[in-house]
Design an enzyme around this catalytic site. Structure first.
Site, PDB file in Angstrom:
ATOM      1  N   LYS A 255     -12.016  -3.872  11.785  1.00 30.61           N
ATOM      2  CA  LYS A 255     -11.649  -2.458  11.874  1.00 30.61           C
ATOM      3  C   LYS A 255     -12.886  -1.630  11.551  1.00 30.61           C
ATOM      4  CE  LYS A 255      -9.114   1.177   9.317  1.00 30.61           C
ATOM      5  NZ  LYS A 255      -8.062   1.503   8.329  1.00 30.61           N
ATOM      6  N   LYS A 267      -5.389  13.291   4.836  1.00 29.45           N
ATOM      7  CA  LYS A 267      -5.425  12.774   3.468  1.00 29.45           C
ATOM      8  C   LYS A 267      -5.726  13.898   2.480  1.00 29.45           C
ATOM      9  CE  LYS A 267      -7.144   8.120   4.577  1.00 29.45           C
ATOM     10  NZ  LYS A 267      -5.999   7.368   4.022  1.00 29.45           N
ATOM     11  N   ARG A 341      -4.444  -0.066  12.409  1.00 25.01           N
ATOM     12  CA  ARG A 341      -3.636  -1.019  13.177  1.00 25.01           C
ATOM     13  C   ARG A 341      -3.632  -0.673  14.658  1.00 25.01           C
ATOM     14  NH1 ARG A 341       1.440   0.417   9.458  1.00 25.01           N
ATOM     15  NH2 ARG A 341      -0.326   0.773   8.057  1.00 25.01           N
TER      16      ARG A 341
HETATM   17  N1  BES Z   1      -8.040   3.361   5.548  1.00 25.13           N
HETATM   18  C1  BES Z   1      -6.745   3.525   5.004  1.00 25.13           C
HETATM   19  C2  BES Z   1      -6.401   2.495   3.931  1.00 25.13           C
HETATM   20  C3  BES Z   1      -7.216   2.567   2.663  1.00 25.13           C
HETATM   21  C4  BES Z   1      -6.751   3.273   1.579  1.00 25.13           C
HETATM   22  C5  BES Z   1      -8.391   1.868   2.553  1.00 25.13           C
HETATM   23  C6  BES Z   1      -7.492   3.296   0.406  1.00 25.13           C
HETATM   24  C7  BES Z   1      -9.124   1.901   1.381  1.00 25.13           C
HETATM   25  C8  BES Z   1      -8.668   2.617   0.298  1.00 25.13           C
HETATM   26  C9  BES Z   1      -5.704   3.418   6.106  1.00 25.13           C
HETATM   27  O1  BES Z   1      -6.104   3.859   7.365  1.00 25.13           O
HETATM   28  C10 BES Z   1      -4.563   4.264   5.703  1.00 25.13           C
HETATM   29  O2  BES Z   1      -4.718   5.449   5.639  1.00 25.13           O
HETATM   30  N2  BES Z   1      -3.414   3.643   5.440  1.00 25.13           N
HETATM   31  C11 BES Z   1      -2.259   4.343   5.020  1.00 25.13           C
HETATM   32  C12 BES Z   1      -1.080   3.785   5.760  1.00 25.13           C
HETATM   33  C13 BES Z   1       0.167   4.606   5.610  1.00 25.13           C
HETATM   34  C14 BES Z   1       0.008   5.920   6.333  1.00 25.13           C
HETATM   35  C15 BES Z   1       1.316   3.814   6.189  1.00 25.13           C
HETATM   36  C16 BES Z   1      -2.119   4.151   3.519  1.00 25.13           C
HETATM   37  O3  BES Z   1      -2.414   3.060   3.022  1.00 25.13           O
HETATM   38  O4  BES Z   1      -1.731   5.101   2.845  1.00 25.13           O
HETATM   39 ZN    ZN Z   2      -8.101   3.782   7.743  1.00 26.03          ZN
HETATM   40 MN    MN Z   3      -5.821   5.932   7.622  1.00 24.33          MN
END
Ligand code: BES
Ligand code: ZN
Ligand code: MN
Length: 490
Positions: A255, A267, A341
């Site tokens: 990724k 975010k 994903r």
């Molecule tokens: N890149 C993030 C995941 C992440 C979070 C990596 C903290 C490193 C540190 C990913 O793209 C993401 O935002 N995931 C979300 C998924 C949710 C929206 C279902 C998450 O983990 O909050």
């Molecule tokens: Zn991400």
């Molecule tokens: Mn994300």
């Protein structure tokens, strides 16, 4: 990056002397000579300092005899000594001598292979990312230029160090990519840096928006469409298997979200700068390809990375959008922050279709939920293949990149059912890392696959024995080891 030279044992009488020592044993070899030369002062000083030779212990004695510094490093019990212990000792050396130009390591009592691993530990821990420091005071800069490692068998140690050096270079490449700021390392720049692997004999193909559109990468392009930066997919091939021993390749997929704002599902501001390392999976894949090519691994390995930036804008994808993936399956995008994903879905389907790999391993900073589950100690491992899973766990524990198996199953898969498309891209809060993995599994076409969620292990806020704080390059050493064990044996 200091030079590591393996030299014949000859005790220096000045400068910085480093003594790796086992626990509970009298000094041996050069250390014993040093002890004698000091008239017994060395062992008295070490005892007074509480140095026992325990694993990870490091004690510096100043101005002993003619030496400016004697650094004693604990190796733990001789009977339990292995590569990880000497790498940790080599790692402990780096901060102890950062202000010196040269050091002499009395590793003559160690097996030459272990002496090489000591060198690996020292360089891995000594690395730092300096590109953007312009005003650092001279006295604060690390000065180490050369580490002379004394060994009973210089040829053996040199031969053992050569592949380790290639692995270290792979680790450094990954750490550098992960450390780069997101204004510098956008998808185009990342892809250009992949080109650099051609120098090592890797075949590199880069695909831009036109080709991705033509292929039908609807999920990956949906993520990218809010950004002013163009997406890229990079396909890297290392063809090292000897003629007559050709088999299906192993495939590594990363990724590569060069910055993840979350998109329209934006975010919170606090800590968002961390999302520059949302490309650590891709970084690990590129680093592993560099390591494999650098040490001329006798295996066929392909590496694919999906590179995008996830931004909110007037052209960004919306929650509610339905996209068509390269596989033909449709996805309802409920949350634009579950973008990794979507990128992997298209790259994985493409990978299995084009290469029919014997195993496909993806690495991704995929979910915050994996940090809740496993903290920063283990990466989450998900797999539809028992053997591949066990091999990954073994490879990871051999090199200090630990993985913990997580479950998959139909009940979790149901959480990503959509009312209007083939699936949705989020499955709610419960089991967030698992439903993300279920989503990926739908793009494996049933082929052997493993997914490593490295959101908790890609970056560290504290120093570790062989990993300074910052980008860890988690996955590079594991993947290198996995290839060695799965595809190079015999
Ligand atoms: N890149 C993030 C995941 C992440 C979070 C990596 C903290 C490193 C540190 C990913 O793209 C993401 O935002 N995931 C979300 C998924 C949710 C929206 C279902 C998450 O983990 O909050
Ligand atoms: Zn991400
Ligand atoms: Mn994300």
């Amino acid at each position: 990056m200091p030079d590591i030279a393996f030299v014949k044992p000859a005790l220096p009488r000045n400068g910085v002397l480093v003594l790796p020592m086992t626990e509970g044993d009298p000094p041996a070899g050069l250390a014993r000579e040093a002890e004698e030369a000091s008239g017994g002062l060395l062992s008295r000083a070490l005892e007074a300092a509480g140095f026992k030779g325990r694993k990870g212990q490091a004690t510096t004695l100043w101005a002993l005899g003619g030496w400016t510094k004697v650094v004693a490093l604990g190796l733990g019990k001789a009977a339990e000594l292995g590569s990880e212990g000497v790498e940790a000792a080599g790692g402990a050396l780096a901060p102890a001598i950062a202000a010196d130009r040269e050091a002499y390591v009395a590793a003559d009592a160690l097996d030459p292979k272990l002496a090489a691993h000591f060198g690996l530990g020292a360089v891995l821990r000594g690395w730092r990312f300096d590109r953007y420091r312009t005003k650092e005071k001279e006295e604060d800069k690390p000065k180490l230029e050369r580490i002379a490692v004394a060994t009973s068998n210089t040829a053996g140690a040199k031969a053992a160090f050569a592949p380790l050096r290639a692995i270290a270079d792979g680790v450094f490449l990954a750490r550098e990519l992960v450390s780069e700021p997101p204004n510098v390392l956008h998808p185009t720049e990342f892809a250009d840096r992949c080109r650099g692997l051609e120098r090592l004999g890797v075949e590199v193909e880069i695909m831009g928006p036109k080709e991705l559109k033509r292929l039908g990468f609807g999920a990956m392009l949906g993520v990218s469409q809010g950004s002013a930066q163009e997406p890229r997919m990079v396909v890297m091939q290392w063809k090292g298997a000897p003629k007559g021993k050709k088999a299906k390749p192993l495939a590594l997929i990363g990724k590569g979200v060069t910055f993840d704002t979350g998109g329209i599902s934006i975010k919170p501001a606090a800590g968002m700068e961390d999302m520059k390392w949302d490309m650590a999976g891709a970084g690990a894949v590129v680093g592993a390809m560099a390591a494999l090519a650098g040490r001329k691994a006798k295996a066929d390995v392909v590496g694919l990375v999906g590179l995008v930036e996830n931004m909110p804008s007037g052209t960004a994808q919306r929650p509610g959008d339905v996209v068509k993936t390269y596989s033909g399956q449709t996805v309802e995008v409920i949350n634009t922050d579950a973008e990794g994903r979507l990128v992997l879905a298209d790259v994985m389907w493409y990978c299995q279709e084009r290469f029919d790999p014997r195993g496909m391993v993806d690495l991704a900073t995929l979910t915050g939920a994996i940090i809740i589950a496993l903290g920063h100690e283990h990466a989450g491992l998900f797999s539809n293949d028992e053997e591949l899973a066990q091999r990954i766990i073994a490879a990871g524990s051999a090199v200090g990149e630990k993985c913990w198996r997580m479950p998959l199953g139909d009940a979790y898969d149901k959480q990503i059912k959509s009312d209007i498309a083939d699936m949705k891209n989020v499955g709610g809060r419960p089991g967030g890392s698992i439903t993300a993995a279920q989503f990926l599994q739908r793009f494996t076409n049933g082929k052997p696959w493993a997914h490593l969620d490295i959101a908790g292990t890609a970056w560290t806020s504290k120093d570790h024995p062989t990993v300074p704080k910052g980008a860890t390059a988690f996955g590079v050493r594991l993947l290198d080891r996995l290839v060695a064990e799965m595809a190079e044996e015999g």
